[in-house]
Design a protein around this motif. Structure first.
Motif, PDB file in Angstrom:
ATOM      1  N   ALA A  62       0.837  -1.210   0.000  1.00 19.80           N
ATOM      2  CA  ALA A  62       0.000   0.000   0.000  1.00 19.80           C
ATOM      3  C   ALA A  62       0.866   1.253   0.000  1.00 19.80           C
ATOM      4  O   ALA A  62       0.528   2.267  -0.638  1.00 19.80           O
ATOM      5  N   TYR A  63       2.009   1.172   0.720  1.00 17.91           N
ATOM      6  CA  TYR A  63       2.917   2.315   0.772  1.00 17.91           C
ATOM      7  C   TYR A  63       3.520   2.599  -0.603  1.00 17.91           C
ATOM      8  O   TYR A  63       3.590   3.750  -1.044  1.00 17.91           O
ATOM      9  N   GLN A  64       3.950   1.549  -1.287  1.00 14.29           N
ATOM     10  CA  GLN A  64       4.530   1.733  -2.621  1.00 14.29           C
ATOM     11  C   GLN A  64       3.480   2.248  -3.607  1.00 14.29           C
ATOM     12  O   GLN A  64       3.789   3.056  -4.490  1.00 14.29           O
ATOM     13  N   GLN A  65       2.237   1.782  -3.441  1.00 14.89           N
ATOM     14  CA  GLN A  65       1.148   2.262  -4.285  1.00 14.89           C
ATOM     15  C   GLN A  65       0.910   3.757  -4.059  1.00 14.89           C
ATOM     16  O   GLN A  65       0.687   4.522  -5.005  1.00 14.89           O
ATOM     17  N   LEU A  66       0.999   4.169  -2.803  1.00 15.02           N
ATOM     18  CA  LEU A  66       0.821   5.584  -2.460  1.00 15.02           C
ATOM     19  C   LEU A  66       1.927   6.425  -3.082  1.00 15.02           C
ATOM     20  O   LEU A  66       1.676   7.513  -3.621  1.00 15.02           O
ATOM     21  N   ARG A  67       3.144   5.938  -3.024  1.00 10.60           N
ATOM     22  CA  ARG A  67       4.279   6.664  -3.598  1.00 10.60           C
ATOM     23  C   ARG A  67       4.151   6.812  -5.107  1.00 10.60           C
ATOM     24  O   ARG A  67       4.510   7.851  -5.677  1.00 10.60           O
ATOM     25  N   SER A  68       3.644   5.804  -5.761  1.00  8.15           N
ATOM     26  CA  SER A  68       3.604   5.824  -7.224  1.00  8.15           C
ATOM     27  C   SER A  68       2.384   6.556  -7.782  1.00  8.15           C
ATOM     28  O   SER A  68       2.384   6.952  -8.953  1.00  8.15           O
ATOM     29  N   THR A  69       1.349   6.746  -6.982  1.00  8.04           N
ATOM     30  CA  THR A  69       0.118   7.354  -7.503  1.00  8.04           C
ATOM     31  C   THR A  69      -0.180   8.743  -6.950  1.00  8.04           C
ATOM     32  O   THR A  69      -0.595   9.643  -7.691  1.00  8.04           O
ATOM     33  N   LEU A  70       0.014   8.955  -5.646  1.00  2.62           N
ATOM     34  CA  LEU A  70      -0.474  10.189  -5.022  1.00  2.62           C
ATOM     35  C   LEU A  70       0.607  11.191  -4.648  1.00  2.62           C
ATOM     36  O   LEU A  70       0.481  12.393  -4.928  1.00  2.62           O
ATOM     37  N   LEU A  71       1.675  10.707  -4.017  1.00  2.95           N
ATOM     38  CA  LEU A  71       2.676  11.635  -3.492  1.00  2.95           C
ATOM     39  C   LEU A  71       3.314  12.459  -4.610  1.00  2.95           C
ATOM     40  O   LEU A  71       3.705  11.929  -5.645  1.00  2.95           O
ATOM     41  N   GLY A  72       3.400  13.762  -4.373  1.00  3.79           N
ATOM     42  CA  GLY A  72       4.028  14.667  -5.335  1.00  3.79           C
ATOM     43  C   GLY A  72       3.118  15.142  -6.442  1.00  3.79           C
ATOM     44  O   GLY A  72       3.520  15.969  -7.269  1.00  3.79           O
ATOM     45  N   LYS A  73       1.874  14.646  -6.478  1.00  2.88           N
ATOM     46  CA  LYS A  73       0.973  14.981  -7.581  1.00  2.88           C
ATOM     47  C   LYS A  73      -0.076  16.012  -7.160  1.00  2.88           C
ATOM     48  O   LYS A  73      -0.548  16.016  -6.021  1.00  2.88           O
ATOM     49  N   THR A  74      -0.464  16.835  -8.112  1.00  6.04           N
ATOM     50  CA  THR A  74      -1.555  17.809  -7.949  1.00  6.04           C
ATOM     51  C   THR A  74      -2.415  17.763  -9.195  1.00  6.04           C
ATOM     52  O   THR A  74      -1.887  17.718 -10.316  1.00  6.04           O
ATOM     53  N   LEU A  75      -3.722  17.764  -8.995  1.00  9.38           N
ATOM     54  CA  LEU A  75      -4.656  17.728 -10.121  1.00  9.38           C
ATOM     55  C   LEU A  75      -5.300  19.106 -10.277  1.00  9.38           C
ATOM     56  O   LEU A  75      -6.006  19.575  -9.377  1.00  9.38           O
ATOM     57  N   LEU A  76      -5.047  19.756 -11.395  1.00 13.44           N
ATOM     58  CA  LEU A  76      -5.592  21.082 -11.680  1.00 13.44           C
ATOM     59  C   LEU A  76      -6.633  20.992 -12.789  1.00 13.44           C
ATOM     60  O   LEU A  76      -6.519  20.145 -13.682  1.00 13.44           O
TER      61      LEU A  76
END
Length: 564
Positions: free
Chosen positions: A418-432
């Motif tokens: 779950a942690y690796q999934q979080l790193r690859s999908t959410l962290l560092g991303k912003t949806l505009l």
């Protein structure tokens, strides 16, 4: 009659002032005053010892007073709110003094008179201490209603835009709240309510404040106070029409304005209102509500202009959001990713320690141990409290079960997948998302990043030294609205002042600017009256200044406010 007598002692001249009178028919010296050598007499004549020295704060008082005059603040308030009588200070005087106090040294109304007498304002805006009592402030604040506040702010915004040429192409809207100390049983005030405090003071009643500011100088053009338990999206919906009308009045029909707001203001109704207006928008989406966008790989993203946005990549697409197809920008920021990863790693380690400590305590518990025995429900509640925080509950698999002896036991494991999934999908991303189809990816990202300007204004209003919203010391909705109004006026004055200095090549933060200005003092020296005069001689000078202070005084032309 006094006479000057010279004595030479060891080859050096000394002078005495002697007075001779006739006593019993004979001349007699009745008084002798030693004056000293010639140089000592010259020093005292040319540089006499002052009878009294008074030191007043000058720099900040003169600078904000000058800015208030530039936008005609006093006259504008008086134009919309009439005086209580034919004599004495006007409502404008009291609101101006309150705003200047918030700029320089925020304090309660009971302390304003003492502060005022220690500044150059006692000369620039002469009022007596009796006219600056807290009761006088409250009486005059009582005369200011919501309609007058809106009219005054509208005129002042126009004056600021016209006088300083503010760029209105990108305007920022956001809301925050401030905790108060109003009694829970004060049923008369409806604005302060219990809700989610952005300062972590959920135990207190909070007051909401929404702002519209320019990206050019962070200058507030519109504000709205609202109940502290009201959601941001509801607030936006309630003020949208007034907000659009303010924009129309400021641009005189030129509608190339882009409103920037964050995801807390999103709703279908709000986006429909913005769509029906002549203005454009840039906003953000809640990432967890758009997992299809989060699944976009970084490999398909392209690098944005490194001179403007270093370490930022984006992927542009179209998607129906809130019922209308919009331009969507999925961005990845390496610096944001690194920061979020470090923060999450710290929180994970903290939770592991707490869970391990709880597990050991339960394992060591025996049936004959003192104290109340733990229960499964109690342990589950404790685990829920430990894992409170964004993402943390999803990253731990926790099991609480009861042993044969009846005591609960805890086991847990970290979900690395779950942690690796979080790193690859959410962290560092912003949806505009935006309706500016004509803008490049860089323009969209930079417009949204301008949101930090309004966040900076909120931080300033929560700064305990300058511009602070607290202390409030008001207990009715009407007084709280007026209090919020002159706090926003103070923010307007200081941001215009900071912008003016920046354009003159003196870039300073508000705190540094005010620290520098408040350290410029005016010194008044009172000398003895000269021969044949009963009026003492007064001389006023500015204390020594460093190079930055001298440049600020010269740039703002503050020397003209020195006492003659």
């Amino acid at each position: 009659m006094p006479s000057l007598t010279k004595k030479v002692i060891r080859g050096k001249p000394y002078y005495y002032l002697r007075e001779c009178q006739r006593v019993n028919g004979h001349p007699k010296i009745v008084s002798t005053i030693y004056l000293g050598p010639p140089q000592s007499i010259l020093d005292r004549l040319m540089r006499p010892e002052p009878l009294r020295v008074a030191i007043y704060e000058f720099g900040a008082s003169a600078a904000v007073w000058d800015m208030a005059q530039a936008i005609d603040l006093l006259a504008t308030i008086d134009r919309h709110v009439s005086k209580r009588g034919s004599q004495g200070p006007s409502v404008g005087h009291y609101l101006l003094i309150a705003a200047l106090n918030r700029c320089i040294a925020p304090c309660s109304k009971a302390q304003i008179a003492d502060w005022y007498q220690k500044t150059a304002l006692h000369r620039l805006l002469p009022l007596s201490s009796g006219q600056l009592t807290s009761q006088r402030f409250w009486d005059n604040m009582e005369r200011v209603g919501e309609k007058q506040i809106a009219a005054i702010e509208r005129d002042l915004s126009r004056a600021a835009v016209s006088r300083f040429g503010l760029d209105l192409h990108c305007l920022l809207f956001d809301a925050t709240n401030f905790f108060t100390f109003l009694d829970s049983f004060n049923a008369g005030a409806k604005l302060p309510q219990r809700g989610h405090s952005k300062e972590g003071r959920d135990n207190l009643r909070i007051l909401g404040l929404a702002l519209l500011v320019t990206s050019d100088g962070e200058v507030p053009l519109f504000h709205h106070t609202y109940a502290g338990n009201q959601h941001d999206s509801v607030t936006f919906h309630s003020v949208a029409e007034e907000l659009f009308e303010r924009c129309r009045s400021l641009t005189h029909g030129a509608y190339d304005i882009t409103l920037v707001f964050d995801k807390g203001n999103n709703s279908k109704e709000n986006l429909e209102q913005v769509g029906d207006s002549p203005f454009h928008f840039v906003g953000s989406l809640v990432p967890t509500e758009h997992k299809d966008l989060l699944s976009i790989s970084r490999k398909v993203m392209h690098r944005l202009d490194p001179t403007q946005l270093p370490a930022v990549c984006s992927y542009r697409t179209r998607k129906v959001v809130f019922g209308i197809e919009r331009t969507i920008l999925c961005t990845f920021n390496q610096e944001l990713f690194d920061s979020q990863t470090q923060t999450l790693a710290r929180e994970i380690a903290k939770r592991k320690r707490k869970l391990q400590k709880l597990r050991i305590r339960l394992a060591n518990r025996r049936n004959d141990s003192r104290g109340k025995a733990p229960t499964v429900e109690g342990v589950q509640k404790k685990v829920k409290e430990i894992l409170r925080g964004r993402h943390l509950a999803d990253l731990f698999a926790v099991q609480v079960r009861k042993k044969r002896a009846g005591l609960p036991r805890l086991s847990f494991r970290f979900r690395d997948k779950a942690y690796q999934q979080l790193r690859s999908t959410l962290l560092g991303k912003t949806l505009l998302f935006t309706d500016r189809t004509d803008w490049s990816d860089e323009q969209i990202v930079l417009a949204y990043r301008a949101q930090h300007h309004i966040e900076a204004d909120f931080r300033r209003l929560k700064d305990p030294h300058y511009l602070t919203f607290r202390p409030t010391f008001h207990w009715t909705d009407q007084k709280l609205r007026v209090h919020a109004f002159y706090c926003v006026l103070a923010l307007l004055l200081l941001n215009l002042l900071r912008r003016k200095l920046a354009k003159a090549g003196i870039p300073l933060s508000v705190v540094k600017m005010m620290d520098t200005l408040t350290d410029i003092h005016e010194v008044t020296l009172l000398y003895p009256a000269g021969s044949g005069s009963k009026k003492p001689f007064v001389r006023t000078v500015l204390a020594d200044m460093d190079p930055v202070q001298r440049k600020i005084v010269e740039t703002l032309g503050l020397a003209r406010y020195r006492s003659a």
